[in-house]
Write a protein that holds these residues in place. Sequence first.
Motif, PDB file in Angstrom:
ATOM      1  N   SER A  79      53.039  -6.217  68.621  1.00  0.00           N
ATOM      2  CA  SER A  79      54.470  -6.491  68.655  1.00  0.00           C
ATOM      3  C   SER A  79      54.799  -7.478  69.771  1.00  0.00           C
ATOM      4  CB  SER A  79      55.263  -5.193  68.863  1.00  0.00           C
ATOM      5  OG  SER A  79      54.954  -4.622  70.120  1.00  0.00           O
ATOM      6  N   LYS A  81      57.200  -8.076  72.643  1.00  0.00           N
ATOM      7  CA  LYS A  81      58.124  -7.286  73.433  1.00  0.00           C
ATOM      8  C   LYS A  81      59.403  -8.061  73.691  1.00  0.00           C
ATOM      9  CE  LYS A  81      58.020  -3.900  77.126  1.00  0.00           C
ATOM     10  NZ  LYS A  81      57.163  -3.215  78.104  1.00  0.00           N
ATOM     11  N   VAL A  93      60.278  -2.866  63.704  1.00  0.00           N
ATOM     12  CA  VAL A  93      60.291  -2.681  65.151  1.00  0.00           C
ATOM     13  C   VAL A  93      59.587  -1.394  65.558  1.00  0.00           C
ATOM     14  CG1 VAL A  93      62.408  -4.006  65.510  1.00  0.00           C
ATOM     15  CG2 VAL A  93      62.562  -1.552  65.033  1.00  0.00           C
ATOM     16  N   VAL A 103      57.660   3.435  64.308  1.00  0.00           N
ATOM     17  CA  VAL A 103      57.756   2.103  63.707  1.00  0.00           C
ATOM     18  C   VAL A 103      58.666   2.198  62.488  1.00  0.00           C
ATOM     19  CG1 VAL A 103      56.497   0.239  62.576  1.00  0.00           C
ATOM     20  CG2 VAL A 103      55.494   1.397  64.553  1.00  0.00           C
ATOM     21  N   ARG A 184      59.248  -6.288  68.374  1.00  0.00           N
ATOM     22  CA  ARG A 184      59.235  -6.624  66.952  1.00  0.00           C
ATOM     23  C   ARG A 184      57.791  -6.726  66.481  1.00  0.00           C
ATOM     24  NH1 ARG A 184      59.604 -11.764  64.558  1.00  0.00           N
ATOM     25  NH2 ARG A 184      59.910 -12.625  66.649  1.00  0.00           N
ATOM     26  N   ILE A 185      57.449  -6.006  65.411  1.00  0.00           N
ATOM     27  CA  ILE A 185      56.090  -6.007  64.866  1.00  0.00           C
ATOM     28  C   ILE A 185      55.868  -7.308  64.105  1.00  0.00           C
ATOM     29  CG2 ILE A 185      54.418  -4.775  63.460  1.00  0.00           C
ATOM     30  CD1 ILE A 185      55.495  -3.135  65.814  1.00  0.00           C
TER      31      ILE A 185
END
Length: 203
Positions: A79, A81, A93, A103, A184-185
């Motif tokens: 992710s 940050k 996220v 998640v 955010r992934i």
Amino acid sequence: MSKKSKKKKYELPDREQLQRELKRVKHNSRFRKLMRSTVYTLIVVAACAVLTAVIFLPVLRIYGSSMEPTLNEGEIVVSIKGGGSHIKQGDIVGVYYGNKVLVKRCIATEYQWVDIDEEGNVFVDGKKLDEPYVYEKDFGQTDIKLPYQVPDDTIFVMGDHRKTSVDSRNTSVGCIKTEDVVGRIVFRVWPFEEFGFIETQDP
């Protein structure tokens, strides 16, 4: 046998032998210095990598089935940050929840209105969301009063596997504070056959 004959005779090394020994000593010294330098460099690089991962690129492992089929249990993702204020609708996220990291997908941001019908269709500000990432819509474990307005400095999240996911539809989780967003992934690193960027689509 005389005492003189019992004494061992020691010959002084010649110039060539001295030069070979000197080269050997110098080589060993250079080798030790090179090894020390290499080890120190590797330690610094590893420390920088860990620091970067912790500060900027948290690595997360997926547990459970709440994000299927987008993300499956056991997968490892990276992710970016950043504060929750930069999260937009449709982003996947990682969020802090108690002593765990969940998640989920961001469905709505602060002040937006969320509504869900009995078939599991989701509406944000009166507009039905197009959710191709959801294979089976479901009302799920929803116990909030609908329509629901997302509070200040929070986001409304849901899992893609709507039947099993416990998320902002349920008061036990609720909306997530922006300060509790891990990031955010964006990238999947395991399994190798799925290695690559994770595509997100605005609902």
